[in-house]
Scaffold this active site. Structure first.
Site, PDB file in Angstrom:
ATOM      1  N   ARG A  17       1.008  -1.175  -0.005  1.00  0.00           N
ATOM      2  CA  ARG A  17       0.115   0.044  -0.058  1.00  0.00           C
ATOM      3  C   ARG A  17       0.962   1.188  -0.025  1.00  0.00           C
ATOM      4  NH1 ARG A  17      -2.103   0.598   6.180  1.00  0.00           N
ATOM      5  NH2 ARG A  17      -0.215   1.510   7.027  1.00  0.00           N
ATOM      6  N   SER A 138      13.871  10.008   3.004  1.00  0.00           N
ATOM      7  CA  SER A 138      12.709  10.985   3.359  1.00  0.00           C
ATOM      8  C   SER A 138      13.584  12.317   3.507  1.00  0.00           C
ATOM      9  CB  SER A 138      12.399  10.592   4.880  1.00  0.00           C
ATOM     10  OG  SER A 138      11.420  11.891   5.422  1.00  0.00           O
ATOM     11  N   TYR A 152      13.578   7.988  13.687  1.00  0.00           N
ATOM     12  CA  TYR A 152      13.263   7.946  12.188  1.00  0.00           C
ATOM     13  C   TYR A 152      14.170   8.920  11.389  1.00  0.00           C
ATOM     14  CZ  TYR A 152      10.261   8.501   8.024  1.00  0.00           C
ATOM     15  OH  TYR A 152       9.808   8.620   6.845  1.00  0.00           O
ATOM     16  N   ALA A 154      17.192   9.553  12.199  1.00  0.00           N
ATOM     17  CA  ALA A 154      18.413   8.720  11.923  1.00  0.00           C
ATOM     18  C   ALA A 154      18.571   7.725  11.213  1.00  0.00           C
ATOM     19  CB  ALA A 154      18.864   8.252  13.499  1.00  0.00           C
ATOM     20  N   LYS A 156      16.709   7.487   8.354  1.00  0.00           N
ATOM     21  CA  LYS A 156      16.467   8.087   7.109  1.00  0.00           C
ATOM     22  C   LYS A 156      18.075   8.864   6.723  1.00  0.00           C
ATOM     23  CE  LYS A 156      12.545   6.544   6.108  1.00  0.00           C
ATOM     24  NZ  LYS A 156      12.068   5.511   4.872  1.00  0.00           N
ATOM     25  N   THR A 236      20.215  11.333  -4.197  1.00  0.00           N
ATOM     26  CA  THR A 236      19.016  11.103  -3.854  1.00  0.00           C
ATOM     27  C   THR A 236      18.067  12.204  -4.671  1.00  0.00           C
ATOM     28  OG1 THR A 236      19.076  12.479  -1.760  1.00  0.00           O
ATOM     29  CG2 THR A 236      18.995  10.189  -1.582  1.00  0.00           C
TER      30      THR A 236
HETATM   31  P1  NAP Z   1       2.427   3.094   4.546  1.00  0.00           P
HETATM   32  O1  NAP Z   1       1.177   3.725   3.908  1.00  0.00           O
HETATM   33  O2  NAP Z   1       2.256   2.576   6.134  1.00  0.00           O
HETATM   34  O3  NAP Z   1       3.048   1.726   3.725  1.00  0.00           O
HETATM   35  C1  NAP Z   1       4.052   1.183   3.962  1.00  0.00           C
HETATM   36  C2  NAP Z   1       3.884  -0.519   3.671  1.00  0.00           C
HETATM   37  O4  NAP Z   1       5.152  -1.007   4.216  1.00  0.00           O
HETATM   38  C3  NAP Z   1       2.823  -0.987   4.403  1.00  0.00           C
HETATM   39  O5  NAP Z   1       2.390  -1.979   3.634  1.00  0.00           O
HETATM   40  C4  NAP Z   1       3.484  -1.609   5.640  1.00  0.00           C
HETATM   41  O6  NAP Z   1       2.817  -2.521   6.217  1.00  0.00           O
HETATM   42  C5  NAP Z   1       4.703  -1.949   4.996  1.00  0.00           C
HETATM   43  N1  NAP Z   1       5.709  -2.430   5.926  1.00  0.00           N
HETATM   44  C6  NAP Z   1       5.953  -1.694   7.206  1.00  0.00           C
HETATM   45  N2  NAP Z   1       6.888  -2.469   8.014  1.00  0.00           N
HETATM   46  C7  NAP Z   1       7.186  -3.517   7.104  1.00  0.00           C
HETATM   47  C8  NAP Z   1       8.185  -4.505   7.343  1.00  0.00           C
HETATM   48  N3  NAP Z   1       8.658  -4.700   8.411  1.00  0.00           N
HETATM   49  N4  NAP Z   1       8.103  -5.681   6.425  1.00  0.00           N
HETATM   50  C9  NAP Z   1       7.349  -5.330   5.228  1.00  0.00           C
HETATM   51  N5  NAP Z   1       6.499  -4.464   4.980  1.00  0.00           N
HETATM   52  C10 NAP Z   1       6.398  -3.400   6.047  1.00  0.00           C
HETATM   53  O7  NAP Z   1       3.586   4.023   4.555  1.00  0.00           O
HETATM   54  P2  NAP Z   1       3.894   5.156   3.480  1.00  0.00           P
HETATM   55  O8  NAP Z   1       3.351   6.317   4.054  1.00  0.00           O
HETATM   56  O9  NAP Z   1       3.427   4.644   2.363  1.00  0.00           O
HETATM   57  O10 NAP Z   1       5.555   5.118   3.570  1.00  0.00           O
HETATM   58  C11 NAP Z   1       6.344   4.260   2.608  1.00  0.00           C
HETATM   59  C12 NAP Z   1       7.935   4.615   3.030  1.00  0.00           C
HETATM   60  O11 NAP Z   1       7.940   6.111   2.550  1.00  0.00           O
HETATM   61  C13 NAP Z   1       8.651   4.346   4.367  1.00  0.00           C
HETATM   62  O12 NAP Z   1       9.907   4.128   4.365  1.00  0.00           O
HETATM   63  C14 NAP Z   1       8.383   5.849   4.828  1.00  0.00           C
HETATM   64  O13 NAP Z   1       9.368   6.187   5.847  1.00  0.00           O
HETATM   65  C15 NAP Z   1       8.665   6.694   3.522  1.00  0.00           C
HETATM   66  N6  NAP Z   1       8.151   8.040   3.720  1.00  0.00           N
HETATM   67  C16 NAP Z   1       6.952   8.438   3.629  1.00  0.00           C
HETATM   68  C17 NAP Z   1       6.479   9.649   3.597  1.00  0.00           C
HETATM   69  C18 NAP Z   1       5.150  10.096   3.704  1.00  0.00           C
HETATM   70  O14 NAP Z   1       4.753  11.194   3.741  1.00  0.00           O
HETATM   71  N7  NAP Z   1       3.993   9.262   3.620  1.00  0.00           N
HETATM   72  C19 NAP Z   1       7.381  10.787   3.654  1.00  0.00           C
HETATM   73  C20 NAP Z   1       8.832  10.277   3.589  1.00  0.00           C
HETATM   74  C21 NAP Z   1       8.986   9.032   3.538  1.00  0.00           C
HETATM   75  P3  NAP Z   1       1.949  -2.481   7.563  1.00  0.00           P
HETATM   76  O15 NAP Z   1       0.629  -1.629   7.322  1.00  0.00           O
HETATM   77  O16 NAP Z   1       1.716  -3.859   8.317  1.00  0.00           O
HETATM   78  O17 NAP Z   1       2.813  -1.661   8.641  1.00  0.00           O
END
Ligand code: NAP
Length: 250
Positions: A17, A138, A152, A154, A156, A236
């Site tokens: 997702r 990030s 978090y 640290a 990233k 990046t």
């Molecule tokens: P999200 O909606 O929570 O989706 C993350 C997906 O990764 C979920 O399906 C989650 O499963 C899965 N996941 C988490 N831990 C896992 C693990 N140990 N093994 C396998 N799958 C795992 O998060 P998102 O907002 O899309 O973020 C995705 C990435 O982008 C992350 O690395 C986050 O730090 C980075 N990021 C996001 C944002 C933002 O604004 N959204 C900004 C900067 C960086 P679960 O639902 O079971 O946890």
């Protein structure tokens, strides 16, 4: 333009997702055969079905699980061309309140997960003398930080350092290693982990006036995975709607 990753084999970890699903979707639309890896089997399988890919169970917090997902992908398709390690967790806690277990878990998934996945992929990519590795970093950590994100941030910032080391060591193998730094992207995780007030404050802070979408990040990863980015490694790309631009308030 389509077909930029035609017939490439891609593994997207944390792809069930949110941003990961956006990455998987864009790679699939441009011709890649995508394996979605996630700890959420039902959701991951549904995402894989939707994009015409396949699914592998993978807990990025567990090194053996990551290695199995990589090896499984290679066993199924004969090679691995593109690895996108995107799984990440983002709990918020004041430094004085962060339990060591929580610190370790954030570092284990976000940072160690990138190392172990990269290492496992390299074992195959070096033999093939080809590879595109793209890690989700990030802006939080490398550029800015809100209160409550010490672990978090640290993790990233660590990813960005790791990208440089991995890019250097693998440049002569035809493998590039890069990352994407999302700003605030509207995902399922953000919607459940963050309050509407927090999200509204982010919208107000973004010059473009809206949060980004998973496809915005997917487009960037697709570019980094394509031949157009063949000479880019160890860096990046910030995708934040201009969030980092204002010099001050007002
Ligand atoms: P999200 O909606 O929570 O989706 C993350 C997906 O990764 C979920 O399906 C989650 O499963 C899965 N996941 C988490 N831990 C896992 C693990 N140990 N093994 C396998 N799958 C795992 O998060 P998102 O907002 O899309 O973020 C995705 C990435 O982008 C992350 O690395 C986050 O730090 C980075 N990021 C996001 C944002 C933002 O604004 N959204 C900004 C900067 C960086 P679960 O639902 O079971 O946890």
């Amino acid at each position: 333009m389509t077909g930029r990753v035609q017939d490439k084999i891609a593994l997207v970890l944390g792809g069930a997702r949110g941003i990961g699903a956006g990455i998987a979707e864009r790679l699939a639309e441009d011709g890649a055969r995508v394996v979605v890896g996630d700890r959420r089997a039902e959701l991951g399988e549904a995402t894989a079905r939707r994009i015409g890919g396949s699914f592998v169970t993978c807990d990025v917090g567990e090194p053996a699980s990551i290695r199995a997902a990589v090896d499984d992908t290679v066993a199924r398709f004969g090679r691995l061309d593109i690895l996108a390690q995107n799984a990440g967790i983002f709990p918020m806690n004041d430094i004085v309140d962060i339990p060591v277990e929580e610190w370790d878990q954030v570092l284990a998934v976000n940072l160690r997960g990138c190392f172990v996945a990269t290492q496992a992929a390299l074992r195959h990519m070096r033999k093939a003398r080809y590879g595109r590795i793209i890690l989700t970093s990030s802006i939080t950590g490398p550029r800015v930080v809100p209160p409550g994100h010490a672990h978090y941030a640290a993790s990233k910032a660590g990813i960005n350092g790791f990208i440089k080391a991995a890019a250097l060591e693998n440049a002569s193998f035809g493998i590039t290693v890069n990352g994407v730094e999302p700003g605030n992207i509207l995902t399922e995780g953000v919607q459940t982990e963050r309050s509407p007030e927090y999200i509204a404050s982010m919208v107000a802070a973004i010059p473009m006036g809206e949060l980004g979408t998973p496809r915005d990040i997917g487009n960037t990863v697709l570019f980094l995975a394509s031949d157009e980015a063949r000479y880019i490694t160890g860096t990046t790309i910030i995708v934040d709607g201009g969030q980092l631009l204002p010099e001050g308030k007002g």
